[in-house]
Design an enzyme around this catalytic site. Sequence first.
Site, PDB file in Angstrom:
ATOM      1  N   GLN A  90       5.667  25.515 -39.658  1.00 27.42           N
ATOM      2  CA  GLN A  90       6.298  24.898 -38.485  1.00 27.42           C
ATOM      3  C   GLN A  90       7.293  25.842 -37.815  1.00 27.42           C
ATOM      4  OE1 GLN A  90       5.968  22.322 -36.550  1.00 27.42           O
ATOM      5  NE2 GLN A  90       4.212  21.496 -37.637  1.00 27.42           N
ATOM      6  N   SER A  91       7.039  27.135 -37.910  1.00 26.05           N
ATOM      7  CA  SER A  91       8.000  28.114 -37.400  1.00 26.05           C
ATOM      8  C   SER A  91       8.206  28.059 -35.888  1.00 26.05           C
ATOM      9  CB  SER A  91       7.504  29.511 -37.781  1.00 26.05           C
ATOM     10  OG  SER A  91       8.161  30.492 -37.018  1.00 26.05           O
ATOM     11  N   ASN A  92       9.468  27.980 -35.494  1.00 29.66           N
ATOM     12  CA  ASN A  92       9.825  28.077 -34.075  1.00 29.66           C
ATOM     13  C   ASN A  92       9.573  29.483 -33.548  1.00 29.66           C
ATOM     14  OD1 ASN A  92      10.907  25.384 -33.860  1.00 29.66           O
ATOM     15  ND2 ASN A  92      12.734  26.088 -34.918  1.00 29.66           N
TER      16      ASN A  92
END
Length: 355
Positions: A90-92
Amino acid sequence: MTSREEKLFAPGDLQVLVDRVPRVQLANLPTPLHDCPRLSETLGGPRILFKRDDLTGLALGGNKVRQLEFIMADALAKGSEMVIVGAGSQSNLCCLTAAAACKLGMRAILVLMRDDKSQDIEGNLLLDGLFGAEVRFVDTADFYQLPTFYEAVAVECRQRGQKSYIINPWSFAGTLATVGYVNFVLEFCQQLDEMKLSVDHIFTAATDATPAGLALGTKLLNPGFRVVGISPAHLKERATSRIARIASDTAKFLGIDLVIAPDEITNYEDYVGEGYGVMTRECREAISLVAETEGILLDPVYTGKAMAGLIDHIRRGKIGRGETVTFLHTGGTPLLFAYRMELTPHLVKGGMSAQ
Ligand SMILES: *Cc1c(COP(=O)(O)O)cnc(C)c1O
């Protein structure tokens, strides 16, 4: 030795050094800076302003957009067609890199760690797909192992005849990202000047580039506020040593003769809870409180925990009623959707009941 009162740099002189670093425009700047009176009142505490880096403009915004302006300029200058970056599913950073690549006519390969969010095409993972990123899942839970995967992907690109650029936040890209937050300090100080405001503290979710850029920028300009970082994770190296090292490396890169020591960094690792990405009760309460008082969305991984830290500081009287604090909202909005299972059972107000 320089005294605490001494300004090492005039803003204009620091701006000249920052402007020498190649940059592409990705963000809508300056981001808004505004009061949150209902939140202040509810906490019975200090004046609270939000600096809205969740509104940097690319995709759903966030602090990575300022950082990518310098990183992607370097990738372009090196003739890259493909950018390689990795982190949790879920990396920004990965999602915003994919968005930036689209805007600049490049493509992104994302090396994402298989974790408890990777099955669910939600939040950033959904957006990664919309940006046409090539997603490679890898079976590791160790951030520090990711660079070996990047190398393998880079070899593959070379075999396909594509020039690739690796964004490794623990290498040169991290220094470039930090320049983005040195530049932030210049923007923020100018905004304070224009609004005839002075602040005592700035609170932020903090891992690497953001607190390092803030530390370096405030050390150089001495604007009179204290930077307080709140860690979202326990990493191998102590946060204060890591941040000081990145700040010092960035000073050197900008041609500034200055070393920042770990004891000059204020950072709390007390609000992490069980670990990175695991929601805490205090984080959930902070998200609800800010939503209900100001109509602003925090996220469950970074800004919710940072706000929990700020609330705790206010409640324990570590920030005076008469003081002014700025909360730097670093973004992360897409994560709210990926954490809907953790959030929904608690939404009992307004007729929305628990399942
Ligand atoms: C990445 C991120 C941070 C931490 O930024 P650093 O520059 O690594 O310190 C904080 N908040 C959000 C929402 C992020 O995505």
